[in-house]
Write an enzyme that holds these catalytic residues in place. Structure first.
Site, PDB file in Angstrom:
ATOM      1  N   PHE A   1       0.559  -1.543   0.036  1.00  0.00           N
ATOM      2  CA  PHE A   1      -0.235  -0.413   0.367  1.00  0.00           C
ATOM      3  C   PHE A   1       0.943   1.756  -0.074  1.00  0.00           C
ATOM      4  O   PHE A   1       2.207   1.328   0.371  1.00  0.00           O
ATOM      5  CB  PHE A   1      -0.860  -0.389   1.541  1.00  0.00           C
ATOM      6  CG  PHE A   1      -1.987  -1.153   0.969  1.00  0.00           C
ATOM      7  CD1 PHE A   1      -3.194  -0.125   0.838  1.00  0.00           C
ATOM      8  CD2 PHE A   1      -1.827  -2.256   1.491  1.00  0.00           C
ATOM      9  CE1 PHE A   1      -4.002  -1.466   0.635  1.00  0.00           C
ATOM     10  CE2 PHE A   1      -3.107  -3.374   1.902  1.00  0.00           C
ATOM     11  CZ  PHE A   1      -4.553  -2.704   0.763  1.00  0.00           C
TER      12      PHE A   1
ATOM     13  N   SER B   1      13.065  -7.966   1.484  1.00  0.00           N
ATOM     14  CA  SER B   1      13.509  -6.514   1.324  1.00  0.00           C
ATOM     15  C   SER B   1      13.637  -6.453   2.334  1.00  0.00           C
ATOM     16  O   SER B   1      13.681  -6.815   3.349  1.00  0.00           O
ATOM     17  CB  SER B   1      12.020  -5.775   1.070  1.00  0.00           C
ATOM     18  OG  SER B   1      12.589  -4.486   1.523  1.00  0.00           O
TER      19      SER B   1
ATOM     20  N   TYR C   1       3.666  -4.678   5.735  1.00  0.00           N
ATOM     21  CA  TYR C   1       4.458  -4.863   4.439  1.00  0.00           C
ATOM     22  C   TYR C   1       5.768  -5.472   5.844  1.00  0.00           C
ATOM     23  O   TYR C   1       6.269  -6.602   4.226  1.00  0.00           O
ATOM     24  CB  TYR C   1       4.961  -3.384   3.620  1.00  0.00           C
ATOM     25  CG  TYR C   1       5.891  -4.092   2.519  1.00  0.00           C
ATOM     26  CD1 TYR C   1       5.291  -4.694   1.676  1.00  0.00           C
ATOM     27  CD2 TYR C   1       7.390  -3.671   3.136  1.00  0.00           C
ATOM     28  CE1 TYR C   1       6.719  -4.739   0.298  1.00  0.00           C
ATOM     29  CE2 TYR C   1       7.922  -3.265   1.632  1.00  0.00           C
ATOM     30  CZ  TYR C   1       7.552  -4.222   0.596  1.00  0.00           C
ATOM     31  OH  TYR C   1       8.812  -4.941  -0.538  1.00  0.00           O
TER      32      TYR C   1
END
Ligand code: NAP
Length: 270
Positions: A94, A141, A194
């Protein structure tokens, strides 16, 4: 015949991963798994027309959609009967400015970046087990770093070398439940849906690496770096082509390690 599959390859980092694999001289076929037919076919055609590219084809793939996972795997099985390299690149985030409340961003983020990716990988694993010098690379990530967890106990649980898939999935469910009831901070979780989805993917990478060693599969993950893509609204300082190298490295290098996290073009720490 050497077969590579890249998810979310129609744009951004995934496109460059597919392009670099297709022009590496190491593959006969690269399959770009994308959710949209028009975007996927256009990317496959562009990569196929690049100098020195191998065969490149599009196959519909929506991560998190069981019917799409099944038809993708069935089609690859029929056409190639194996997968030598799987790069799980598809992912979502998002935007910072998105008005969707934090607790409502949790499930959709985890459903794609962790659960969908994990489910798809489990479904395609029988074909990867038939691969030669088979490899899986998960695009995670730096945001998935272990230290985002406020609780040391949770950090120890996620990095436990004996962690099982079931235990990991249960902890992910617990995070989601705590976020939903607003008790995530007091229970020692981090403050990013995330980041947590990528942390769970890194933890799963290590479980797969341990369990699939017996089948000769190496499983690694990476951070591409902060890249200039739609996901970052093009604010990233690294080109998606350079970012892609962090996934291409464990996918193509001689004698890759397993269970490692690649960043900045080499093995890094979680
Ligand atoms: P991007 O430009 O937004 O591209 C994401 C790709 O994933 C698109 O092809 C998108 O398809 C696809 N995708 C998203 N959800 C999907 C789903 N459910 N099923 C199938 N495909 C799906 O992002 P990016 O920056 O290239 O990111 C690629 C990967 O790198 C992601 O996993 C991301 O988390 C990770 N990453 C990026 C950065 C960065 O700085 N950019 C940093 C660290 C990690 P559509 O075109 O159909 O939307």
């Amino acid at each position: 015949m050497r077969i590579a599959v890249v998810s979310g390859a129609n744009k951004g980092i995934g496109y460059h991963i597919a392009l670099q694999l297709a022009t590496s001289g190491k593959f006969t076929n690269v399959i770009v798994g994308c959710r949209d037919e028009t975007r996927g076919k256009a990317a496959a055609e562009k990569i196929a027309n690049s100098p020195n590219a191998c065969n490149v084809s599009y196959q519909q793939l929506t991560i998190g959609d069981p019917a799409s996972h099944a038809s993708f795997c069935e089609s690859i099985k029929e056409k190639y009967a194996k997968v030598d390299v799987l790069v799980n690149n598809a992912g979502m985030a998002f935007k910072a400015a998105d008005p969707t409340p934090f607790e409502e961003q949790c499930k959709p983020t985890i459903d794609v970046n962790f659960r969908g990716t994990a489910d798809f990988t489990e479904e395609i694993l029988p074909l990867v087990r038939k691969g030669d010098d088979a490899r899986i690379v998960n695009v995670a990530s730096m945001a998935g770093r272990l230290s985002q967890l406020r609780s040391k106990d949770l950090q120890n649980k996620f990095s436990d070398p004996n962690l099982t898939k079931e235990e990991l999935r249960t902890m992910v469910d617990q995070f989601e439940a705590n976020v939903k009831e607003g008790t995530d901070a007091e229970n020692g979780w981090g403050n990013s849906n995330y980041g947590f989805s990528k942390l769970a993917l890194i933890a799963m990478t290590k479980v797969w690496a341990r369990e699939e060693a017996i089948n000769g599969i190496t499983v690694n993950c990476c951070c591409p770096g902060y890249c200039d893509t739609d996901m970052t609204s093009h604010k990233g300082s690294r080109s998606p082509s350079d970012g892609a190298k962090n996934a291409v490295m464990p996918a193509t290098m001689e004698n890759p390690p397993t269970g490692e996290f690649f960043a900045d073009f080499g093995v890094s720490t979680w």
